[in-house]
Design a protein around this motif. Structure first.
Motif, PDB file in Angstrom:
ATOM      1  N   LEU A 166      16.294   4.316   2.577  1.00 50.74           N
ATOM      2  CA  LEU A 166      14.902   4.595   2.931  1.00 50.74           C
ATOM      3  C   LEU A 166      14.694   6.042   3.358  1.00 50.74           C
ATOM      4  CD1 LEU A 166      13.948   1.342   4.895  1.00 50.74           C
ATOM      5  CD2 LEU A 166      13.487   1.915   2.503  1.00 50.74           C
ATOM      6  N   ALA A 167      15.775   6.712   3.781  1.00 53.52           N
ATOM      7  CA  ALA A 167      15.653   8.107   4.199  1.00 53.52           C
ATOM      8  C   ALA A 167      15.546   9.058   3.018  1.00 53.52           C
ATOM      9  CB  ALA A 167      16.852   8.496   5.073  1.00 53.52           C
ATOM     10  N   GLU A 168      15.901   8.561   1.830  1.00 51.31           N
ATOM     11  CA  GLU A 168      15.809   9.416   0.652  1.00 51.31           C
ATOM     12  C   GLU A 168      14.339   9.628   0.286  1.00 51.31           C
ATOM     13  OE1 GLU A 168      18.065   7.484  -2.371  1.00 51.31           O
ATOM     14  OE2 GLU A 168      20.006   7.933  -1.434  1.00 51.31           O
ATOM     15  N   PRO A 169      13.985  10.797  -0.226  1.00 49.59           N
ATOM     16  CA  PRO A 169      12.573  11.076  -0.524  1.00 49.59           C
ATOM     17  C   PRO A 169      12.033  10.173  -1.623  1.00 49.59           C
ATOM     18  CG  PRO A 169      13.994  12.812  -1.398  1.00 49.59           C
ATOM     19  CD  PRO A 169      14.859  11.938  -0.541  1.00 49.59           C
ATOM     20  N   ARG A 170      10.795   9.757  -1.447  1.00 51.03           N
ATOM     21  CA  ARG A 170      10.110   9.004  -2.488  1.00 51.03           C
ATOM     22  C   ARG A 170       9.463   9.980  -3.455  1.00 51.03           C
ATOM     23  NH1 ARG A 170       7.173   3.756   0.188  1.00 51.03           N
ATOM     24  NH2 ARG A 170       8.753   3.251   1.728  1.00 51.03           N
ATOM     25  N   HIS A 171       9.293   9.521  -4.660  1.00 49.46           N
ATOM     26  CA  HIS A 171       8.677  10.369  -5.673  1.00 49.46           C
ATOM     27  C   HIS A 171       7.425   9.664  -6.196  1.00 49.46           C
ATOM     28  CE1 HIS A 171      12.164  12.985  -5.535  1.00 49.46           C
ATOM     29  NE2 HIS A 171      12.930  11.917  -5.666  1.00 49.46           N
ATOM     30  N   TYR A 216       0.834  -1.208   0.000  1.00 49.29           N
ATOM     31  CA  TYR A 216       0.000   0.000   0.000  1.00 49.29           C
ATOM     32  C   TYR A 216       0.863   1.249   0.000  1.00 49.29           C
ATOM     33  CZ  TYR A 216      -3.336   3.549   1.424  1.00 49.29           C
ATOM     34  OH  TYR A 216      -4.090   4.691   1.478  1.00 49.29           O
ATOM     35  N   LYS A 217       1.916   1.251   0.792  1.00 44.64           N
ATOM     36  CA  LYS A 217       2.818   2.398   0.837  1.00 44.64           C
ATOM     37  C   LYS A 217       3.484   2.612  -0.524  1.00 44.64           C
ATOM     38  CE  LYS A 217       2.991   3.670   5.325  1.00 44.64           C
ATOM     39  NZ  LYS A 217       2.999   5.030   5.883  1.00 44.64           N
ATOM     40  N   ALA A 218       3.898   1.522  -1.160  1.00 39.15           N
ATOM     41  CA  ALA A 218       4.522   1.643  -2.477  1.00 39.15           C
ATOM     42  C   ALA A 218       3.558   2.263  -3.476  1.00 39.15           C
ATOM     43  CB  ALA A 218       4.984   0.270  -2.964  1.00 39.15           C
ATOM     44  N   LEU A 219       2.299   1.866  -3.395  1.00 39.48           N
ATOM     45  CA  LEU A 219       1.298   2.361  -4.336  1.00 39.48           C
ATOM     46  C   LEU A 219       0.995   3.833  -4.101  1.00 39.48           C
ATOM     47  CD1 LEU A 219      -0.766   1.667  -6.576  1.00 39.48           C
ATOM     48  CD2 LEU A 219      -2.375   1.075  -4.750  1.00 39.48           C
ATOM     49  N   THR A 220       0.906   4.244  -2.855  1.00 40.88           N
ATOM     50  CA  THR A 220       0.435   5.595  -2.544  1.00 40.88           C
ATOM     51  C   THR A 220       1.561   6.606  -2.354  1.00 40.88           C
ATOM     52  OG1 THR A 220       0.335   5.025  -0.177  1.00 40.88           O
ATOM     53  CG2 THR A 220      -1.675   4.739  -1.477  1.00 40.88           C
ATOM     54  N   GLU A 221       2.754   6.134  -2.013  1.00 43.31           N
ATOM     55  CA  GLU A 221       3.855   7.060  -1.732  1.00 43.31           C
ATOM     56  C   GLU A 221       5.014   6.938  -2.701  1.00 43.31           C
ATOM     57  OE1 GLU A 221       5.068   6.649   2.322  1.00 43.31           O
ATOM     58  OE2 GLU A 221       3.026   6.859   3.116  1.00 43.31           O
ATOM     59  N   GLY A 222       4.940   5.984  -3.606  1.00 40.66           N
ATOM     60  CA  GLY A 222       6.046   5.789  -4.522  1.00 40.66           C
ATOM     61  C   GLY A 222       7.062   4.817  -3.961  1.00 40.66           C
ATOM     62  N   LEU A 223       8.120   4.617  -4.677  1.00 39.86           N
ATOM     63  CA  LEU A 223       9.108   3.591  -4.355  1.00 39.86           C
ATOM     64  C   LEU A 223      10.472   4.206  -4.071  1.00 39.86           C
ATOM     65  CD1 LEU A 223       8.034   1.305  -7.287  1.00 39.86           C
ATOM     66  CD2 LEU A 223       7.828   0.642  -4.896  1.00 39.86           C
ATOM     67  N   ASN A 224      11.173   3.616  -3.103  1.00 37.43           N
ATOM     68  CA  ASN A 224      12.583   3.946  -2.933  1.00 37.43           C
ATOM     69  C   ASN A 224      13.379   3.210  -4.001  1.00 37.43           C
ATOM     70  OD1 ASN A 224      11.537   3.765   0.239  1.00 37.43           O
ATOM     71  ND2 ASN A 224      12.795   5.532  -0.234  1.00 37.43           N
ATOM     72  N   ALA A 225      14.460   3.816  -4.426  1.00 39.30           N
ATOM     73  CA  ALA A 225      15.274   3.220  -5.486  1.00 39.30           C
ATOM     74  C   ALA A 225      16.246   2.196  -4.911  1.00 39.30           C
ATOM     75  CB  ALA A 225      16.043   4.308  -6.226  1.00 39.30           C
ATOM     76  N   LEU A 226      15.718   1.200  -4.211  1.00 41.04           N
ATOM     77  CA  LEU A 226      16.569   0.175  -3.599  1.00 41.04           C
ATOM     78  C   LEU A 226      17.189  -0.717  -4.677  1.00 41.04           C
ATOM     79  CD1 LEU A 226      14.235  -0.938  -0.671  1.00 41.04           C
ATOM     80  CD2 LEU A 226      16.333   0.401  -0.464  1.00 41.04           C
ATOM     81  N   PRO A 227      18.401  -1.223  -4.432  1.00 39.10           N
ATOM     82  CA  PRO A 227      18.992  -2.172  -5.382  1.00 39.10           C
ATOM     83  C   PRO A 227      18.096  -3.399  -5.548  1.00 39.10           C
ATOM     84  CG  PRO A 227      20.628  -1.438  -3.769  1.00 39.10           C
ATOM     85  CD  PRO A 227      19.308  -0.932  -3.299  1.00 39.10           C
ATOM     86  N   THR A 228      18.084  -3.952  -6.742  1.00 34.92           N
ATOM     87  CA  THR A 228      17.296  -5.165  -6.985  1.00 34.92           C
ATOM     88  C   THR A 228      17.983  -6.367  -6.342  1.00 34.92           C
ATOM     89  OG1 THR A 228      18.423  -5.477  -9.103  1.00 34.92           O
ATOM     90  CG2 THR A 228      16.332  -4.282  -9.126  1.00 34.92           C
ATOM     91  N   ALA A 229      17.231  -7.451  -6.208  1.00 31.84           N
ATOM     92  CA  ALA A 229      17.742  -8.646  -5.549  1.00 31.84           C
ATOM     93  C   ALA A 229      18.911  -9.246  -6.330  1.00 31.84           C
ATOM     94  CB  ALA A 229      16.628  -9.673  -5.404  1.00 31.84           C
ATOM     95  N   ASP A 230      19.856  -9.784  -5.596  1.00 35.87           N
ATOM     96  CA  ASP A 230      21.007 -10.479  -6.170  1.00 35.87           C
ATOM     97  C   ASP A 230      20.931 -11.934  -5.701  1.00 35.87           C
ATOM     98  OD1 ASP A 230      23.543 -11.683  -6.501  1.00 35.87           O
ATOM     99  OD2 ASP A 230      24.549  -9.740  -6.471  1.00 35.87           O
ATOM    100  N   PRO A 231      20.473 -12.860  -6.557  1.00 35.04           N
ATOM    101  CA  PRO A 231      20.263 -14.245  -6.116  1.00 35.04           C
ATOM    102  C   PRO A 231      21.520 -14.904  -5.540  1.00 35.04           C
ATOM    103  CG  PRO A 231      19.213 -13.866  -8.241  1.00 35.04           C
ATOM    104  CD  PRO A 231      20.038 -12.642  -7.950  1.00 35.04           C
ATOM    105  N   ALA A 232      22.677 -14.656  -6.140  1.00 36.86           N
ATOM    106  CA  ALA A 232      23.902 -15.296  -5.650  1.00 36.86           C
ATOM    107  C   ALA A 232      24.265 -14.777  -4.256  1.00 36.86           C
ATOM    108  CB  ALA A 232      25.050 -15.040  -6.631  1.00 36.86           C
TER     109      ALA A 232
END
Length: 308
Positions: A179-184, A105-121
């Motif tokens: 996570l402290a960086e502003p979401r857009h 819900y937060k992702a939908l309403t507040e936008g996303l943080n630009a976190l690195p994508t998952a690294d399976p290895a």
């Protein structure tokens, strides 16, 4: 002019499904699930998935969309939900979002943080380290590089500890800084209306949680987890098998606990999930609160939706 979209939010066992189905009996709606466990196929009992009859009575979306060996992210939910809202409205029906995964819900309403994508290895390596050293030791390792994140995570929260370490090792920057960086949040043209099912008496919800977990055991949760284990490609470290209930039954089937302990741990873990969900809910300032521990919850939810 923004379009209102009702979002029926609440902790586990708060009555969300019943209220959504009652709304569907009144007007043409389609339900978009906000639930990180309902996305998995073959995981029906432990996720309290709507029955076949309930799923057939009204269109549901984002249920049974991936295999338990796969992963589904908040970013994927964000994109899928926005697409589905548009498609449902184009069919002349009302989209209603229903669930308890507050991160989605937060992702939908507040936008996303630009976190690195998952690294399976890297994730596999961290899993191996956690298995060897124990997750409290991994938690201590996280505290050395990201004390802010470590302070809010229990020492046995393997999934979140792993993710926080993965982000730091990938980027050299702690998760707390990301996570402290502003979401857009882009302008979607929608106004999401959060209707929150919250109990004035948490003991009522705790009793429902215990009764529902016992019902899951009665209706075959152990057999369901056994079938999933027999596939041979699932591990207890995977997000699907970390879902509440599945994790505890997996330990029981491994012989690490007896049945009574498994039951107690499953109920306790569900209560902890409920507590986290309520904490997330209470951080939403504009939510419409409906007391889910009193009789008449469904009618009050319907009134709240009608007035917004």
């Amino acid at each position: 002019m923004t379009v209102p979209v009702a979002c029926l939010l609440g902790p586990t066992a708060s009555g969300k499904t019943a209220a959504a189905l009652a709304l569907a009996a009144r007007e043409p709606i389609e339900i978009i699930s906000i639930d990180s466990a309902l996305v998995y196929r073959g995981m029906d009992i432990g996720t309290a998935k709507p029955t076949r009859e309930e799923l057939a009575s009204v269109p549901h979306h984002l249920i049974d969309i991936i295999d338990p060996a796969e992963a589904y992210s908040a970013a994927q939910f964000h994109d899928d939900a926005l697409r589905l809202i548009g498609e449902v409205r184009a069919r002349g029906r009302r989209p209603v979002l229903v669930g308890g995964t507050m991160l989605y819900y937060k992702a939908l309403t507040e936008g996303l943080n630009a976190l690195p994508t998952a690294d399976p290895a890297l994730r596999a390596q961290l899993d191996a380290d956690g298995l060897r050293d124990g997750w409290p030791a991994m938690h201590a390792r996280l505290a050395d590089v990201d004390p802010v994140t470590a302070a809010r995570l229990p020492p046995n929260d393997a999934q979140r500890i792993q993710r926080a370490l993965e982000i730091y090792l990938q980027s050299g920057k702690p998760m707390s800084a990301w996570l402290a960086e502003p979401r857009h949040a882009p302008d979607t043209g929608y106004r999401f209306v959060p209707i929150a099912l919250e109990p004035s008496d948490r003991a009522v919800l705790h009793a429902r949680i215990a009764a529902r977990f016992d019902a899951m055991l009665t209706h075959g949760l152990i057999d369901e987890v056994e079938r999933l284990r027999r596939r041979g490609d699932l591990e207890p470290s995977m997000p699907s098998m970390r879902c509440v209930g599945y994790r505890q039954v997996w330990e029981y089937l491994d012989g690490l606990t007896d049945r009574a302990t498994m039951r107690d741990k499953g109920i306790f873990a569900t209560r902890q999930l409920c507590k986290r969900q309520l904490t997330w809910l209470r951080s939403i300032p504009d939510r419409v609160i409906v007391d889910c521990s009193r009789d008449g919850t469904t009618d009050r939810v319907l009134d709240a939706i009608a007035s917004h």
